[in-house]
Design a protein around this motif. Structure first.
Motif, PDB file in Angstrom:
ATOM      1  N   LYS A  97       0.851  -1.186   0.000  1.00 51.82           N
ATOM      2  CA  LYS A  97       0.000   0.000   0.000  1.00 51.82           C
ATOM      3  C   LYS A  97       0.886   1.235   0.000  1.00 51.82           C
ATOM      4  O   LYS A  97       1.739   1.392   0.871  1.00 51.82           O
ATOM      5  N   ILE A  98       0.692   2.106  -0.999  1.00 45.57           N
ATOM      6  CA  ILE A  98       1.466   3.334  -1.106  1.00 45.57           C
ATOM      7  C   ILE A  98       0.691   4.456  -0.441  1.00 45.57           C
ATOM      8  O   ILE A  98      -0.406   4.810  -0.874  1.00 45.57           O
ATOM      9  N   SER A  99       1.254   5.015   0.621  1.00 50.42           N
ATOM     10  CA  SER A  99       0.577   6.055   1.375  1.00 50.42           C
ATOM     11  C   SER A  99       1.588   6.797   2.231  1.00 50.42           C
ATOM     12  O   SER A  99       2.728   6.356   2.404  1.00 50.42           O
ATOM     13  N   ARG A 100       1.188   7.955   2.756  1.00 51.23           N
ATOM     14  CA  ARG A 100       2.063   8.683   3.686  1.00 51.23           C
ATOM     15  C   ARG A 100       2.304   7.864   4.950  1.00 51.23           C
ATOM     16  O   ARG A 100       3.395   7.862   5.507  1.00 51.23           O
ATOM     17  N   GLN A 101       1.270   7.184   5.395  1.00 48.96           N
ATOM     18  CA  GLN A 101       1.372   6.329   6.580  1.00 48.96           C
ATOM     19  C   GLN A 101       0.908   4.929   6.188  1.00 48.96           C
ATOM     20  O   GLN A 101      -0.247   4.561   6.417  1.00 48.96           O
ATOM     21  N   PRO A 102       1.812   4.149   5.561  1.00 54.51           N
ATOM     22  CA  PRO A 102       1.421   2.810   5.072  1.00 54.51           C
ATOM     23  C   PRO A 102       0.976   1.905   6.221  1.00 54.51           C
ATOM     24  O   PRO A 102       1.589   1.857   7.286  1.00 54.51           O
ATOM     25  N   THR A 103      -0.106   1.237   6.000  1.00 52.58           N
ATOM     26  CA  THR A 103      -0.624   0.259   6.955  1.00 52.58           C
ATOM     27  C   THR A 103      -0.828  -1.071   6.237  1.00 52.58           C
ATOM     28  O   THR A 103      -1.067  -1.096   5.023  1.00 52.58           O
ATOM     29  N   PRO A 104      -0.747  -2.179   6.953  1.00 52.38           N
ATOM     30  CA  PRO A 104      -0.933  -3.488   6.310  1.00 52.38           C
ATOM     31  C   PRO A 104      -2.309  -3.624   5.667  1.00 52.38           C
ATOM     32  O   PRO A 104      -3.298  -3.077   6.150  1.00 52.38           O
ATOM     33  N   VAL A 105      -2.351  -4.322   4.566  1.00 45.80           N
ATOM     34  CA  VAL A 105      -3.588  -4.575   3.837  1.00 45.80           C
ATOM     35  C   VAL A 105      -3.963  -6.038   4.017  1.00 45.80           C
ATOM     36  O   VAL A 105      -3.118  -6.925   3.856  1.00 45.80           O
ATOM     37  N   THR A 106      -5.207  -6.291   4.380  1.00 43.53           N
ATOM     38  CA  THR A 106      -5.665  -7.658   4.610  1.00 43.53           C
ATOM     39  C   THR A 106      -6.355  -8.183   3.349  1.00 43.53           C
ATOM     40  O   THR A 106      -7.461  -7.773   3.019  1.00 43.53           O
ATOM     41  N   ILE A 107      -5.657  -9.050   2.643  1.00 41.06           N
ATOM     42  CA  ILE A 107      -6.211  -9.691   1.451  1.00 41.06           C
ATOM     43  C   ILE A 107      -5.914 -11.188   1.559  1.00 41.06           C
ATOM     44  O   ILE A 107      -4.763 -11.582   1.712  1.00 41.06           O
ATOM     45  N   LYS A 108      -6.947 -11.982   1.485  1.00 40.96           N
ATOM     46  CA  LYS A 108      -6.796 -13.424   1.607  1.00 40.96           C
ATOM     47  C   LYS A 108      -7.252 -14.113   0.327  1.00 40.96           C
ATOM     48  O   LYS A 108      -8.249 -13.734  -0.277  1.00 40.96           O
ATOM     49  N   ILE A 109      -6.499 -15.113  -0.059  1.00 40.31           N
ATOM     50  CA  ILE A 109      -6.833 -15.950  -1.206  1.00 40.31           C
ATOM     51  C   ILE A 109      -6.762 -17.402  -0.747  1.00 40.31           C
ATOM     52  O   ILE A 109      -5.717 -17.852  -0.267  1.00 40.31           O
ATOM     53  N   ASP A 110      -7.876 -18.107  -0.857  1.00 44.38           N
ATOM     54  CA  ASP A 110      -7.951 -19.491  -0.356  1.00 44.38           C
ATOM     55  C   ASP A 110      -7.577 -19.552   1.121  1.00 44.38           C
ATOM     56  O   ASP A 110      -6.809 -20.416   1.557  1.00 44.38           O
ATOM     57  N   GLN A 111      -8.096 -18.556   1.859  1.00 42.66           N
ATOM     58  CA  GLN A 111      -7.873 -18.474   3.307  1.00 42.66           C
ATOM     59  C   GLN A 111      -6.413 -18.234   3.671  1.00 42.66           C
ATOM     60  O   GLN A 111      -6.005 -18.451   4.809  1.00 42.66           O
ATOM     61  N   LYS A 112      -5.620 -17.779   2.725  1.00 40.50           N
ATOM     62  CA  LYS A 112      -4.204 -17.480   2.995  1.00 40.50           C
ATOM     63  C   LYS A 112      -3.977 -15.976   2.840  1.00 40.50           C
ATOM     64  O   LYS A 112      -4.376 -15.380   1.857  1.00 40.50           O
ATOM     65  N   GLN A 113      -3.318 -15.392   3.856  1.00 42.13           N
ATOM     66  CA  GLN A 113      -3.040 -13.959   3.863  1.00 42.13           C
ATOM     67  C   GLN A 113      -1.863 -13.637   2.948  1.00 42.13           C
ATOM     68  O   GLN A 113      -0.802 -14.260   3.058  1.00 42.13           O
ATOM     69  N   LEU A 114      -2.055 -12.675   2.032  1.00 42.41           N
ATOM     70  CA  LEU A 114      -0.952 -12.253   1.180  1.00 42.41           C
ATOM     71  C   LEU A 114       0.047 -11.437   1.982  1.00 42.41           C
ATOM     72  O   LEU A 114      -0.313 -10.637   2.844  1.00 42.41           O
TER      73      LEU A 114
END
Length: 227
Positions: A10-27
């Motif tokens: 995630k490109i931002s001034r204050q980057p925070t983790p992004v929650t994206i799961k595929i087949d119940q697995k966190q990227l």
């Protein structure tokens, strides 16, 4: 899609983790990655990429230093420097957003090239102005970047494509947010804008002849941009 090889940033001034799961697995969230040879950082700035390109260019200079012998004419040696060294340092410069510190790094690199080409050591106490006189040059690496950016952005502004929408920051469904405190972050188009602003720049881009007269000619990771 290979979950093990797919990363998220995630490109931002204050980057925070992004929650994206595929087949119940966190990227996996990453802070930087290389895409098409360019280094992308989660804060959206180009300082790390510029320093990396300069370091690679200096390595290229050391490998090609036999070409810059004094037996060759000065103009030929300058052309060799711009061909073999500057091309490495300015790879992808069309997309850079140059801050004041970045401009100083590039100008220092420019002087480093001329000093090494003329074999002028820092212990010789030769001023930069004297070095430029010896090589019959002016400080023009920033002008070269501006010209490359103008040639590239002209093609983007003349068409209706996703890149143009991203540059203008007018993507469909964009949420209106309040302006943060502090000075506005410099944008890529600010390096080309004039007193009349972006619309004047776009008007020039739509007129091919006017644009040439003004500027002349000479599966990857998923990225989220937070404006």
């Amino acid at each position: 899609m290979n979950v093990e090889k797919t990363k998220v940033m995630k490109i931002s001034r204050q980057p925070t983790p992004v929650t994206i799961k595929i087949d119940q697995k966190q990227l996996e969230n990453v802070k930087c990655f290389k895409y098409l040879g360019s280094l992308l950082i989660d804060d959206g700035r180009c300082t790390c990429e510029i320093k990396s390109r300069i370091a690679m260019a200096k390595v290229a200079f050391s490998k090609k230093k036999n070409l810059f012998t004094s037996k060759l004419e000065l103009n030929l040696r300058k052309k060799l420097v711009k061909c073999y060294i500057w091309s490495v340092a300015l790879y992808g410069a069309e997309t850079w957003t140059l801050r004041t510190g970045d401009q100083k790094h590039l100008e220092s690199f420019e002087m480093w090239c001329w000093r090494r080409m003329e074999k002028i050591s820092w212990t010789d106490y030769v001023r930069n102005e004297e070095v430029l006189i010896r090589v019959s040059e002016q400080r023009n690496i920033l002008h070269e970047i501006r010209k490359q950016k103008a040639n590239w952005i002209g093609h983007i502004l003349c068409s209706n494509c996703l890149i143009k929408e991203v540059i203008e920051g007018k993507t469909e469904g964009q949420i209106e947010v309040t302006r943060r405190r502090g000075r506005r972050r410099k944008k890529m188009l600010d390096d080309l804008g004039d007193r009349r602003g972006y619309f004047r720049l776009k008007e020039k881009a739509l007129d091919r002849i006017k644009w040439r007269n003004c500027f002349g000619r000479d599966c990857g990771p998923v990225v989220f941009i937070d404006y």
